[in-house]
Design a protein around this motif. Structure first.
Motif, mmCIF file in Angstrom:
data_model
loop_
_atom_site.group_PDB
_atom_site.id
_atom_site.type_symbol
_atom_site.label_atom_id
_atom_site.label_comp_id
_atom_site.label_asym_id
_atom_site.label_seq_id
_atom_site.Cartn_x
_atom_site.Cartn_y
_atom_site.Cartn_z
ATOM 1 N N ASP A 287 -3.178 20.223 22.460
ATOM 2 C CA ASP A 287 -3.659 18.842 22.366
ATOM 3 C C ASP A 287 -3.315 18.215 21.015
ATOM 4 O O ASP A 287 -3.928 17.224 20.619
ATOM 5 C CB ASP A 287 -5.180 18.806 22.590
ATOM 6 N N GLN A 288 -2.352 18.793 20.320
ATOM 7 C CA GLN A 288 -1.888 18.267 19.028
ATOM 8 C C GLN A 288 -2.906 18.423 17.903
ATOM 9 O O GLN A 288 -2.711 17.905 16.820
ATOM 10 C CB GLN A 288 -1.463 16.782 19.145
ATOM 11 N N LEU B 126 4.712 15.663 13.202
ATOM 12 C CA LEU B 126 4.012 16.736 13.909
ATOM 13 C C LEU B 126 2.532 16.440 14.066
ATOM 14 O O LEU B 126 1.926 15.817 13.188
ATOM 15 C CB LEU B 126 4.134 18.044 13.129
ATOM 16 N N ALA B 127 1.964 16.936 15.122
ATOM 17 C CA ALA B 127 0.513 16.952 15.321
ATOM 18 C C ALA B 127 -0.143 15.619 15.001
ATOM 19 O O ALA B 127 -1.215 15.571 14.411
ATOM 20 C CB ALA B 127 -0.110 18.067 14.453
ATOM 21 N N GLY B 128 0.554 14.539 15.365
ATOM 22 C CA GLY B 128 -0.014 13.210 15.141
ATOM 23 C C GLY B 128 -0.382 12.968 13.690
ATOM 24 O O GLY B 128 -1.346 12.264 13.397
ATOM 25 N N GLY B 129 0.366 13.557 12.791
ATOM 26 C CA GLY B 129 0.095 13.332 11.372
ATOM 27 C C GLY B 129 -1.135 14.056 10.862
ATOM 28 O O GLY B 129 -1.678 13.705 9.824
ATOM 29 N N ASN B 130 -1.570 15.075 11.592
ATOM 30 C CA ASN B 130 -2.788 15.773 11.184
ATOM 31 C C ASN B 130 -2.573 16.900 10.180
ATOM 32 O O ASN B 130 -3.525 17.534 9.740
ATOM 33 C CB ASN B 130 -3.513 16.339 12.410
#
Lengths: 1074, 447
Positions: A527-528, A446-450
């Motif tokens: 925008d993730q 998820l969320a580019g690993g954020n």
């Protein structure tokens, strides 16, 4: 008088030294107690034939002039057995004379009811007395646990709930919340935490067991009273100093006791379920529940390349060899280490005395939980005139508890169970993660690993969590005793107690708990990027509480004897008020460096990441306040004629603001009457072999009411509605016009005896109890809107039993003694009447987390029932029962309406009917060995086994799985049902409640072994300042030596799932007296 | 000495006189004996009063389960519910289920109705007094209405006095045995409570969780619709719409999120929420193709606002009116428009009915892409409105009763479930449309 005599004797001795008569001989000696090695002051040394005598001084020393032709001297003291000694005329060295403490001091024991202290002989009630010595033979930092093995009729119920409830003489009521006894410390009910009390401060404990207990103490005493008296100073005592210190080391718990499914079997089951697509709904679920590593590998394997498949299979094979219990052993548990130090100082003059004690306890548990306790106690008595005594007693306790690591059953799904092949630390010592809250594969995508790391690290999570609880407790006692006239005293007592408690649960930024909550409420933008509703940081829960008690008692005591009459009476009144004020508070996004925290909007709902719901952020803020007021009047009297016949009685009326709104309903009278007859004083009985024989009987009525029940409908405000912003409330008590007090009547008949030289002494009590209008759950049609049960006056109970307390000396010689103490309790309680409206069998079975109160007429309050078992189905391996005498596998019916109470098998009570302890004490000179067995017989328990529903959904498996039915024919040797998918709750419930899992719970355990070496008498010989010195080693929790079940289960430590047996603890201790 | 004695006497007197006060102090500050109107309002505002049952939706045909979904249900009673079993659909002894939730609310409503009579109504508190009494009446009525939907068959004026209704408890005393009324009495009680509440209530509550005049009208419309009394249903739906008539424009909704509709949005007149339970959980419950086919027009925004594709490519529902995966089964403007439209058409006011339908659909389609329906045939108009009712009120707690009442009118809707090669059927007008009671309670309701 004594002093005068002493002085006179000294003068006499002086003469004797100056003018030694020919043929006379000086005998010098030291009299000391064999138990503690301390010198005995005030012992009388006299000629066997003749009236010459001396009294030992504070140092226990005496000098005696032995006339010609006299060789035998007699040493006696009120608290010790008399000793006859033949003195050698040639030996002039110091005589060392050890006296045995009188065993079974039936006549001399002073029992305290909390309102008065009276000689045991004069009491007609059943009072068990535990003296300091017996009490101190056990180690451990709390008071209550030491009573189980020493008081007959006292039991800790470990069979029906995990709560370790204290029972004195069985059960009187059907409401678990009303089953405990009242604890009294220094004359007043103790509202603080009983663990605040340092056992080193305890002088004696009296347990009140029969009807007078309640007529003295009122409603809260219906289940017995434990009266604790702390050590006080004494008049006319030189300065003494005692130091006690011990170190206790405990083993790690034995995890092999846990019947856990093997990793091999568990992985087989996971693979099987995976093939059945069982995990699909979890994989698809928007809650994203955590999956086990094997399931994750199996998912990966579906789309893996051939070479990858090999790696995956290899990994799974490795998992098969791992056992999570090894991880717990290595990385979670350790040896426990407890240290206890106590220092006591005291002294007294003619008009004043004082005693100060300091105590420090520092305990580190097997899970590294810390518990520290510091006690200071100062007591003072001042006697300005002979008619006035002033007492004060101040005690301060500080306690601190801190969390440690997580034990077995606290890690994994719902913080309970974990797949058996989990590892916590890798070969290089790095902490490994497990998926607990969500699938980490999903979270990382998820969320580019954020997002924050959403995994749980069992081996190091405790480093980020700080759960602390601290407690300050101050108790102030004031007493004024004024002798108004001869025999009439006025007694005023006041107690103030304030206990402050502070709790802090800090889940650090790095803790799994904080990361989980932050992630759960994180919002992923288009925008993730991640928008955090709850900012990163610690989560802090704070709680505080203040408990305060004020007690005021005014009492008149009358005591007079004339001619052949003796009369004692007391009359008094009491006011008591306890208040509690407390609250909880929660902070999110807390930064402990800057002490800043986030502002949270608790009224808004936010969509959560792992789930398809929107939720409000939990608000932990709350306040509560309670106050309980009591008013009581009481009177108590006893009359003795000719030292033989005693008549006693007591009455009490109690009222409180708990019982309802109408003052008239609040008052409830209690009364009791007793008779005593000292047979041994009768001319027709006089018997040298039995110097003491006393018969006594009591009868009384008491009542009990559940303080949470009031006779009106009440509502409780519980928070705020986030839409209306107004308060919300629910109804927490329902008007019931039929509410009445429980009525209990008890009859007690007892015999006290002692044979010559106290060779055998003891007490035998028989009791009969009857209860009316007993509160019990009445089943309701829940269409009425208030649930399935309501507590009402529905039942009658009856109980009978016997308590036996015997002390004897099995062997005795000059230097050696073997004494035995046997406690035996027989209790049978049964429900005499109960208006049961629903007799469905499943209501009487209970579960692994509770034993139901059965409420069946003629049966014990807690009974063990089971479903009749028809064996496993030879074709399918499914469990089978009977419906209308026919074999059936319709589990909904078997656990439903088709099985009524009369179709169940009744095994017996869940609590023991015969129990007690056997103590042995062997003394040789200064060395004594003490060991105690505890036994419990006559009860039953339900063994656990495999529950397939739990196995499938909660990673919770039982080792019985390996003994399951697998192919036709297996039903010949096993009762463990086959693995069948899907499984049904009813099927598992039927097996869990079936007769094949019920076992006899009878067992014998060795509670402790204590070896004590007394050096005191040797030391004082050399004139050192040290008056007594003792060293001891102790081992307790030594486990069972015999169990009726042959499955290696300790029935006392089996309740609840996956319990372990408390590990053995070894103690090394030292006592020094100056 | 004398002084001491006097002091003692004084102390005793003091003890005695202060006793009563001392003993009447409440033992817990947060506990109260009901004494104020605010106490009653606090009881009615408790969140659990707004919990609606889920059994109706769970038994209806808005979703299906695959074999593995069904097998993986950990609670057997959920499996039983899915196949319309005639017993064992409630966990034994379970104290929070559809039945207990509803009757708990009835108990609270009865308590409030009894307690309020002992409180004086004055000029100053009259509006609050009326409001609370009205709320309690509506709470009791809506609870009975929800119960009647699930545990009794459909109302038929010809047989209603012979059909078994639901237990009607109108007193708080739980010791009184329950009386299971017939269907006619059941609906009479509901309508009577609602009609009594209307003059007492304000047009709109301060929160949508509280009953209001609009809510009472809406529930009356619902009740009459279920009874087949279309004139009254139209009349009360109209009364409700006089107070609440705003519609959301679905063009304003975010199609990409998982819960596009806010809770207590402008269409909601009174909020009641039911959980999806394990059976209808997002990810487990799948939307049948025949329902998806109803939304074939790409200009109908509901295609994207109501449904989402899951990882396994199955379709799940997301158009809950509650910003959560919860069934909002309370009164709403869209429901009222559809009810008024249907009742109008059934009474031959076709144009009026179609107008309502167009008014609703205009806000459901992409802006300016909706072409108003023009129909003159009554049956065609009725079919249109019923189709839109089916589409608009998915997972809003209406379908179960709609099947029952439409079957009464001869729709012949048979329900089918397929599991592991076996087919389970519930044929139109079967008595099994009245779902089984909790088994524990059968002893109290032998028939």
């Amino acid at each position: 008088m004594k002093r005068l005599l002493q002085r006179y004797l000294h003068i006499f001795q002086l003469f004797a030294v100056i003018i030694p008569a020919s043929g006379q001989q000086d005998v010098k000696g030291l009299v000391y107690g064999k138990g503690d090695g301390r010198p005995i002051a005030g012992a009388t040394v006299s000629l066997r034939y003749g009236d010459q005598q001396v009294i030992t001084g504070q140092d226990g020393l005496f000098t005696f002039v032995l006339p010609v032709n006299q060789k035998e001297i007699l040493i006696s003291h009120i608290a010790y057995d008399q000793k006859l000694l033949s003195v050698s005329t040639t030996d002039t060295s110091l005589l060392r004379i050890g006296l045995h403490e009188k065993t079974a001091l039936i006549e001399e024991i002073q029992v305290s009811t909390g309102y008065q202290t009276l000689p045991r002989e004069r009491a007609t009630g059943s009072y068990s007395h535990v003296d300091e010595n017996t009490f101190n033979r056990q180690v451990g930092s709390d008071v209550i646990s030491r009573l189980e093995t020493t008081v007959s009729g006292f039991a800790v119920d470990r069979s029906t709930s995990a709560g370790n409830r204290i029972q004195i003489r069985g059960i009187n009521t059907l409401s678990p919340s009303m089953m405990g006894p009242l604890v009294v410390v220094d004359n007043f009910p103790y509202d603080g935490d009983i663990d605040n009390i340092n056992p080193n401060d305890v002088e004696s404990i009296t347990v009140l067991k029969d009807a007078p207990a309640a007529s003295i103490w009122g409603a809260r005493a219906a289940n017995g009273v434990i009266v604790i008296t702390t050590k006080k100073g004494r008049f006319n005592r030189p300065l003494t100093l005692d130091f006690h210190s011990n170190v206790r080391i405990g083993n790690k718990p034995d995890l092999s006791y846990i019947q856990q499914i093997s990793s091999d079997d568990f992985i087989d089951v996971e693979q099987f379920l995976f093939e059945q697509n069982y995990f699909n709904s979890q994989i698809n679920s928007s809650n994203r529940p955590a999956l086990s590593p094997v399931v994750e590998l199996l998912i990966k394997r579906q789309t893996a390349a051939p070479e990858e498949i090999q790696t995956i299979d290899g990994q799974i094979e490795r998992y098969r060899t791992q056992d999570v219990r090894n991880e717990f052993r290595q990385h979670m548990y350790r040896h426990s280490l407890d240290r206890q130090h106590a220092l006591q100082l005291g002294g007294g003059s003619e008009t004043m005395n004082w005693r100060a004690t300091l105590g420090a306890d520092n305990n580190i548990s097997t899970l590294e939980q810390r518990a520290d306790r510091y006690n200071i106690r100062l007591s003072n008595s001042y006697k300005p005139f002979s008619t006035l005594t002033l007492n004060s007693n101040i005690a301060y306790t500080y306690r601190k508890n801190q969390n440690g690591k997580k034990g077995y059953g606290e890690v994994g799904k719902n913080n309970q169970y974990i797949y058996p092949y989990a590892r916590f630390v890798d070969d290089d010592g790095r902490a490994l993660s497990i998926d607990r809250d969500v699938r980490s594969v999903w979270a990382e995508s998820l969320a580019g690993g954020n997002l924050l790391d959403w995994k749980y690290y069992p081996a190091e999570d405790d480093r980020h969590v700080l759960n602390r609880r601290s407690l300050d407790d101050i108790v102030l006692n004031l007493g004024v005793n004024y002798r108004l006239l001869k025999g009439l005293e006025l007694d005023f007592k006041y107690l103030f107690e304030r206990q402050l408690e502070n709790g802090e649960n800090r889940y650090g930024e790095q803790s799994a708990m904080a990361r989980n909550i932050v992630n759960r409420f994180s919002q992923i933008e288009q925008d993730q990027s991640v928008k955090r509703i709850i900012p990163e940081g610690a989560i802090l829960y704070l709680s505080d509480g203040r408990q305060q008690a004020n007690n005021l008692r005014l009492q008149a005591n009358f005591e007079r004897s004339w001619h052949r009459h003796e009369l004692y009476a007391l009359l008094g009144g009491e006011l008591r008020r306890t208040t509690y004020r407390g609250g909880t508070h929660g902070l999110y996004g807390f930064n402990d460096k800057t002490l800043t925290f986030a502002n949270i909007d608790y009224t808004r709902e936010y969509p959560v990441l792992n789930g398809s719901v929107t939720q409000q952020i939990t608000n932990y803020d709350g306040r509560s306040e309670t106050r309980n007021n009591f008013v009581s009047y009481f009177a108590n009297m006893s009359y003795t004629y000719a030292g033989r016949y005693t008549l006693s009685g007591s009455v009490r009326r109690d009222a409180s603001n708990l019982f309802g709104l109408q003052t008239n309903d609040q008052w409830n009278p209690f009364w009791s009457a007793g008779l005593g007859w000292k047979l041994s004083e009768e001319a027709f009985f006089k018997n040298d072999d039995v110097p003491y024989l006393n018969l006594r009987a009591t009868y009384g009525a008491s009542g009990n009411i559940n303080p949470s029940m009031v006779a009106v409908t009440t509502i409780a405000y519980i928070g705020t509605n986030s839409y209306t912003m107004g308060p919300i409330a629910n109804i927490n008590n329902y008007y019931d016009s039929e509410l009445r007090w429980e009525q209990t009547r008890m009859f007690n008949l007892a015999l006290d005896f002692r044979t010559k030289n106290s060779r055998l002494s003891g007490t035998v009590d028989f009791f009969f109890k009857k209860g009316r209008d007993i509160f019990g759950p009445a089943l309701l049609d829940y269409t009425g809107g208030i649930g399935t049960t309501k507590t009402k006056n529905v039942a009658g109970t009856a109980g009978k039993g016997a308590d036996v307390d015997l002390k004897g000396i099995a062997a005795r010689s000059r230097n050696f003694e073997w004494s035995v103490n046997l406690n035996l309790a027989m209790v049978r309680d049964r429900v005499a009447s109960y208006n049961l409206s629903n007799k469905r069998g499943s209501n009487f079975i209970g579960t692994t987390s509770s034993v139901n109160i059965s409420g069946v007429e003629g049966r014990p309050v807690y009974s063990v029932y089971s479903y009749k078992w028809a064996g496993l189905d030879p074709q399918t391996g499914d469990p089978r029962g009977y419906i209308d005498g026919k074999v059936s596998n319709n589990y909904a019916q078997l656990t439903g309406v088709a099985t009524q109470l009369e179709d169940l098998i009744y095994h017996g009570p869940a609590n023991p009917t015969l129990y007690g302890a056997l103590g042995n004490m062997l003394t040789y000179k200064g060395l004594s060995l003490d060991f105690r067995f505890v036994y419990k017989f006559g009860h039953y328990f339900r063994r656990q086994s495999i529950n397939y529903q739990q196995l499938f959904s909660n990673w919770m498996g039982h080792s019985d799985f390996s003994r399951r039915w697998q192919s036709p024919g297996d039903e010949e040797w096993t009762d463990v049902p086959a693995l069948v998918y899907p499984t049904a709750a009813n099927k598992n419930a039927f097996y869990a409640g079936s007769e094949v899992l019920v076992e006899k719970a009878d067992h014998i355990r060795i509670q402790y072994i204590n070896l004590n070496y007394n050096l005191g008498s040797i030391l004082s010989n050399k004139g050192t300042v040290i008056k007594s010195l003792a060293l001891y080693v102790n081992a307790h929790n030594l486990g069972t030596i015999w169990t009726a079940n042959k499955k290696g289960i300790d029935p006392d430590h089996y309740f609840g799932l996956f319990r372990t047996v408390p590990p053995p603890i070894y103690t090394l201790g030292l006592r020094v007296g100056l | 000495m004398k002084k001491l004695k006097l002091n003692i006497i004084g102390l005793c007197l003091l003890l005695y006189t202060s006793c009563e006060k001392y003993l009447e102090e409440p033992s817990d500050r947060s506990f109260a004996v009901i004494s104020k109107l605010n106490d009653l309002q606090a009881l009615l505002d408790h969140n659990s009063m707004a919990i609606a049952p889920k059994a109706g939706e769970a038994s209806a045909d808005n979703y299906y389960l695959t074999d593995t979904d069904w097998e993986s249900l950990s609670i057997e009673q959920d499996q039983q519910t899915y196949i319309w079993a005639s017993e064992n659909v409630f966990q034994a002894g379970e104290s929070t289920n559809d039945w207990s939730n509803l009757y708990r609310a009835v108990f609270v409503a009865n308590t409030v109705l009894e307690e309020i009579e002992s409180m004086e109504k004055t000029d100053r508190n009259a509006s609050q007094w009326n409001d609370i009494k009205g709320q309690a009446l509506v709470l009791r009525a809506v609870s009975f209405l929800d119960a009647a939907q699930i545990w009794s068959v459909v109302y038929d004026p010809l047989t209603a006095d012979r059909e078994i209704g639901i237990p009607l408890r109108v007193k708080s005393d739980f010791n009184i045995p329950s009386y299971r009324a017939d269907l006619k009495e059941t609906y009479n009680q509901i309508n009577h409570d609602l009609l009594s509440a209307i003059p007492l209530l304000p047009p709109e509550g301060i929160a949508k969780t509280r009953a209001s005049k609009g809510a009472a009208y809406g529930l009356l419309a619902r009740s009459y619709l279920w009874m087949g009394d279309y004139a009254n249903a139209e009349r009360y739906a109209d009364s409700c719409l006089q107070i609440n008539s705003e519609l959301m424009d679905y063009n304003d909704m975010n199609q990409t999120v998982n819960n596009p509709f806010p809770s207590r949005n402008i269409e909601v007149v009174m909020e009641r929420r039911a959980s999806l339970g394990m059976l209808m959980a997002v990810g487990r419950a799948k939307i049948p193709q025949e329902i998806l086919d109803l939304f074939d027009d790409s200009d109908d925004l509901r295609r994207t606002l109501f449904f989402r594709e899951m990882a396994d490519e199955s379709i799940a529902f997301k158009g809950f009116y509650s910003s959560s995966a919860l069934i909002m089964s309370g009164v709403a403007v869209d429901e009222m428009l559809l009810t008024r439209a249907e009742c109008a058409i059934r009474q031959d006011e076709i144009e009026q009915g179609i107008d309502d339908l167009n008014r609703l659909l205009e806000k459901r389609w992409k802006t300016d892409r909706y072409i108003p329906i023009v129909v003159t045939d009554k049956q065609e108009a009725l079919d249109k409105v019923l189709l839109e009712r089916r589409k608009q009120l998915l997972f809003r707690g209406h379908r179960w009763m709609d099947i029952k009442r439409l079957n009464r009118e001869g729709a012949g809707i048979d329900l089918k479930r397929r599991l592991k090669g076996k087919e389970y059927r519930l044929t139109a007008n079967s008595s099994r449309f009245a779902l089984p009671l909790p088994d524990d309670l059968l002893q109290y309701y032998p028939d």
